[in-house]
Design a protein around this motif. Structure first.
Motif, PDB file in Angstrom:
ATOM      1  N   ALA A 104       1.117  -1.040  -0.026  1.00 27.56           N
ATOM      2  CA  ALA A 104      -0.681   0.048  -0.312  1.00 27.56           C
ATOM      3  C   ALA A 104       1.247   1.229  -0.071  1.00 27.56           C
ATOM      4  N   ALA A 105       1.879   1.263   0.999  1.00 27.88           N
ATOM      5  CA  ALA A 105       2.436   2.915   1.083  1.00 27.88           C
ATOM      6  C   ALA A 105       3.257   2.476  -0.097  1.00 27.88           C
ATOM      7  N   ARG A 106       4.403   2.100  -0.307  1.00 32.23           N
ATOM      8  CA  ARG A 106       5.491   1.942  -1.338  1.00 32.23           C
ATOM      9  C   ARG A 106       5.220   2.152  -2.681  1.00 32.23           C
ATOM     10  N   TRP A 107       3.965   0.932  -2.620  1.00 31.50           N
ATOM     11  CA  TRP A 107       4.191   0.969  -4.627  1.00 31.50           C
ATOM     12  C   TRP A 107       2.204   1.280  -5.067  1.00 31.50           C
ATOM     13  N   LEU A 108       1.403   0.751  -4.249  1.00 34.73           N
ATOM     14  CA  LEU A 108      -0.398   1.278  -5.158  1.00 34.73           C
ATOM     15  C   LEU A 108      -0.227   2.850  -4.518  1.00 34.73           C
ATOM     16  N   VAL A 109      -0.384   3.200  -3.190  1.00 32.72           N
ATOM     17  CA  VAL A 109      -0.564   4.425  -3.150  1.00 32.72           C
ATOM     18  C   VAL A 109       0.082   5.534  -3.588  1.00 32.72           C
ATOM     19  N   PRO A 110       1.542   5.682  -3.960  1.00 34.66           N
ATOM     20  CA  PRO A 110       2.099   6.339  -4.439  1.00 34.66           C
ATOM     21  C   PRO A 110       1.297   6.558  -6.975  1.00 34.66           C
ATOM     22  N   ARG A 111       0.554   5.988  -7.182  1.00 38.12           N
ATOM     23  CA  ARG A 111       0.029   5.602  -8.327  1.00 38.12           C
ATOM     24  C   ARG A 111      -0.935   4.895  -8.127  1.00 38.12           C
ATOM     25  N   LEU A 112      -1.812   5.056  -7.297  1.00 34.73           N
ATOM     26  CA  LEU A 112      -3.573   5.215  -6.767  1.00 34.73           C
ATOM     27  C   LEU A 112      -3.927   6.531  -8.686  1.00 34.73           C
ATOM     28  N   ASP A 113      -3.633   8.129  -8.194  1.00 37.20           N
ATOM     29  CA  ASP A 113      -4.117   8.423  -8.729  1.00 37.20           C
ATOM     30  C   ASP A 113      -4.568   8.803 -10.514  1.00 37.20           C
ATOM     31  N   ARG A 114      -3.679   7.315 -10.553  1.00 43.58           N
ATOM     32  CA  ARG A 114      -3.530   6.628 -12.068  1.00 43.58           C
ATOM     33  C   ARG A 114      -4.503   6.235 -12.343  1.00 43.58           C
ATOM     34  N   PHE A 115      -5.259   5.545 -11.882  1.00 45.24           N
ATOM     35  CA  PHE A 115      -6.121   4.902 -11.616  1.00 45.24           C
ATOM     36  C   PHE A 115      -8.095   5.083 -12.146  1.00 45.24           C
ATOM     37  N   VAL A 116      -8.024   4.271 -13.115  1.00 46.06           N
ATOM     38  CA  VAL A 116      -9.922   5.391 -13.698  1.00 46.06           C
ATOM     39  C   VAL A 116     -10.642   5.706 -12.659  1.00 46.06           C
ATOM     40  N   GLU A 117     -10.396   5.380 -12.132  1.00 43.30           N
ATOM     41  CA  GLU A 117     -11.187   5.651 -10.628  1.00 43.30           C
ATOM     42  C   GLU A 117     -11.072   5.643  -9.156  1.00 43.30           C
ATOM     43  N   PRO A 118      -9.721   6.653  -8.734  1.00 39.10           N
ATOM     44  CA  PRO A 118      -9.061   6.823  -7.284  1.00 39.10           C
ATOM     45  C   PRO A 118      -9.935   6.458  -6.226  1.00 39.10           C
ATOM     46  N   SER A 119     -11.314   6.741  -6.779  1.00 42.19           N
ATOM     47  CA  SER A 119     -12.139   7.545  -5.116  1.00 42.19           C
ATOM     48  C   SER A 119     -12.699   6.025  -4.709  1.00 42.19           C
ATOM     49  N   ALA A 120     -12.881   5.417  -5.324  1.00 47.73           N
ATOM     50  CA  ALA A 120     -13.653   4.068  -5.773  1.00 47.73           C
ATOM     51  C   ALA A 120     -13.235   2.781  -4.559  1.00 47.73           C
ATOM     52  N   VAL A 121     -11.991   3.231  -4.433  1.00 48.63           N
ATOM     53  CA  VAL A 121     -10.745   1.907  -3.965  1.00 48.63           C
ATOM     54  C   VAL A 121     -10.626   2.688  -2.616  1.00 48.63           C
ATOM     55  N   ARG A 122     -11.259   1.516  -1.788  1.00 53.45           N
ATOM     56  CA  ARG A 122     -11.225   1.751  -0.108  1.00 53.45           C
ATOM     57  C   ARG A 122      -9.894   0.644  -0.006  1.00 53.45           C
ATOM     58  N   LEU A 123      -8.997   1.067   0.759  1.00 56.38           N
ATOM     59  CA  LEU A 123      -8.041   0.420   0.503  1.00 56.38           C
ATOM     60  C   LEU A 123      -8.139   0.095   2.341  1.00 56.38           C
ATOM     61  N   ARG A 124      -7.876  -1.084   2.573  1.00 61.55           N
ATOM     62  CA  ARG A 124      -7.773  -1.522   3.735  1.00 61.55           C
ATOM     63  C   ARG A 124      -6.107  -2.857   3.327  1.00 61.55           C
ATOM     64  N   VAL A 125      -5.918  -2.464   5.227  1.00 61.51           N
ATOM     65  CA  VAL A 125      -4.259  -3.009   5.532  1.00 61.51           C
ATOM     66  C   VAL A 125      -3.959  -4.176   5.959  1.00 61.51           C
ATOM     67  N   SER A 126      -3.485  -5.391   6.052  1.00 64.39           N
ATOM     68  CA  SER A 126      -3.257  -6.623   6.645  1.00 64.39           C
ATOM     69  C   SER A 126      -2.338  -6.651   7.615  1.00 64.39           C
ATOM     70  N   VAL A 127      -1.565  -6.772   8.414  1.00 62.79           N
ATOM     71  CA  VAL A 127      -0.337  -6.899   9.746  1.00 62.79           C
ATOM     72  C   VAL A 127       0.292  -8.293   9.336  1.00 62.79           C
ATOM     73  N   GLY A 128      -0.222  -9.215   8.651  1.00 62.71           N
ATOM     74  CA  GLY A 128       0.219 -10.436   8.546  1.00 62.71           C
ATOM     75  C   GLY A 128      -0.035 -10.422   6.997  1.00 62.71           C
ATOM     76  N   ALA A 129       0.138 -11.199   6.325  1.00 64.33           N
ATOM     77  CA  ALA A 129      -0.316 -12.318   5.205  1.00 64.33           C
ATOM     78  C   ALA A 129      -1.412 -12.290   4.735  1.00 64.33           C
ATOM     79  N   PRO A 130      -2.110 -10.963   3.798  1.00 61.22           N
ATOM     80  CA  PRO A 130      -3.945 -10.404   3.988  1.00 61.22           C
ATOM     81  C   PRO A 130      -4.270 -11.910   3.467  1.00 61.22           C
ATOM     82  N   SER A 131      -5.938 -12.009   3.901  1.00 61.06           N
ATOM     83  CA  SER A 131      -6.626 -13.593   4.623  1.00 61.06           C
ATOM     84  C   SER A 131      -7.428 -13.470   2.583  1.00 61.06           C
ATOM     85  N   THR A 132      -6.718 -14.780   2.595  1.00 63.81           N
ATOM     86  CA  THR A 132      -7.536 -14.681   0.527  1.00 63.81           C
ATOM     87  C   THR A 132      -8.735 -15.555   1.220  1.00 63.81           C
TER      88      THR A 132
END
Length: 302
Positions: A104-132
């Motif tokens: 989230a911090a080092r890759w996605l967020v710095p690029r998110l403004d280039r997504f066609v609908e950045p305001s539609a993204v609801r970002l959540r982070v996981s301390v460990g490996a994200p649950s699938t």
């Protein structure tokens, strides 16, 4: 005739407990106590005059009636939520993305403004490996760790990376780090997810320290953030810190790099893979990975 309906609070508590098969997790979701969840479930059982849960070997399990009722209630509450958002004028076109803090911090967020609908993204982070587990993770898309198969899900490898040591310019200067051997005498920062210092030292042709030196953090992002503050040297994933290295906040040490492997995959439910917002987000992240191109191999010491 008026509708004959059970208390809504009891239905909501039961539905959450049924999804998690846990009163504790349901309580966390609804900001209640486990005893309050238990009380509401009991009230619903009394209203229906039937048992919805039973305990077997200290595990919560739905009865046949409870399982059938839970499935219907989840569907009804999903429709209820969507209708409420529509009535309130809130778009239901949102995308819940679950990922690691580092992604989230080092890759996605710095690029998110280039997504066609950045305001539609609801970002959540996981301390460990994200649950699938899409039955409980409250996510539409998961940027999952590695590329392990997930039943009922589409798992597409997103990015691979090797690792190399990084440190702050000040730390390097203060500790006179000039050769790989110098790392045996400084603080090495570790992460619990996958510590590869032994592998890196082997690739660098250096006998590693014979004791564990330095602090350990739950994930690579906290380890990397720590060394930005001068805690020592961490082993960072190239694709995650490339921009940070380019900015000068961290400096890559030496040419040796661990063998690349898949560190993140794009994961979504197979039944929803063609939904427009999920498709758009998938195309966006894969396009950004392609733009990143090959890693740069600038080094401070040979």
């Amino acid at each position: 005739m008026g509708r004959k309906l059970p208390p809504f609070a009891a239905v909501r508590a039961f539905e959450a407990a049924a999804r998690h098969l846990s009163f504790v997790k349901a309580a966390d979701e609804l900001c209640l106590s486990p005893s309050a969840i238990s009380h509401q479930v009991r009230a619903l059982e009394e209203y229906l005059d039937t048992k919805l849960f039973e305990r077997r070997s200290n595990r919560l399990q739905l009865t046949l009636t409870g399982d059938a009722y839970a499935g219907k209630m989840t569907s009804l509450l999903d429709v209820f939520e969507t209708s409420t958002l529509d009535a309130a004028g809130t778009t239901s076109e949102s995308l819940r993305v679950l990922c690691t803090p580092g992604f989230a911090a080092r890759w996605l967020v710095p690029r998110l403004d280039r997504f066609v609908e950045p305001s539609a993204v609801r970002l959540r982070v996981s301390v460990g490996a994200p649950s699938t587990d899409f039955q409980s993770n409250d996510a539409d898309v998961v940027i999952g760790w590695a590329d392990h198969p997930v039943p009922g899900a589409e798992v597409v490898p997103l990015m691979q990376s090797g690792r190399y040591p990084v440190a702050s310019p000040r730390y390097i200067q203060e500790h006179c780090i000039e050769t790989p051997e110098d790392l045996c005498g400084v603080t090495l920062v570790h992460d619990e997810t996958m510590d590869q210092w032994a592998e890196w030292f082997a690739i660098a042709g250096v006998e590693p320290p014979n004791f564990r030196r330095g602090p350990e953090f739950p994930n690579c992002e906290l380890a990397t953030s720590g060394v930005e503050q001068g805690l020592g040297v961490s082993l960072a994933y190239d694709i995650m810190v490339r921009e940070t290295v380019k900015s000068g906040r961290l400096i890559r040490l030496f040419e040796a790099v661990t063998l690349p492997f898949v560190i993140y995959s794009f994961v979504c439910q197979r039944s929803r893979a063609s939904e427009p917002l999920i498709t758009a987000f998938r195309e966006f992240v894969f396009n950004e990975v392609e733009i990143d191109g090959r890693p740069s191999f600038a080094v401070v010491a040979e």
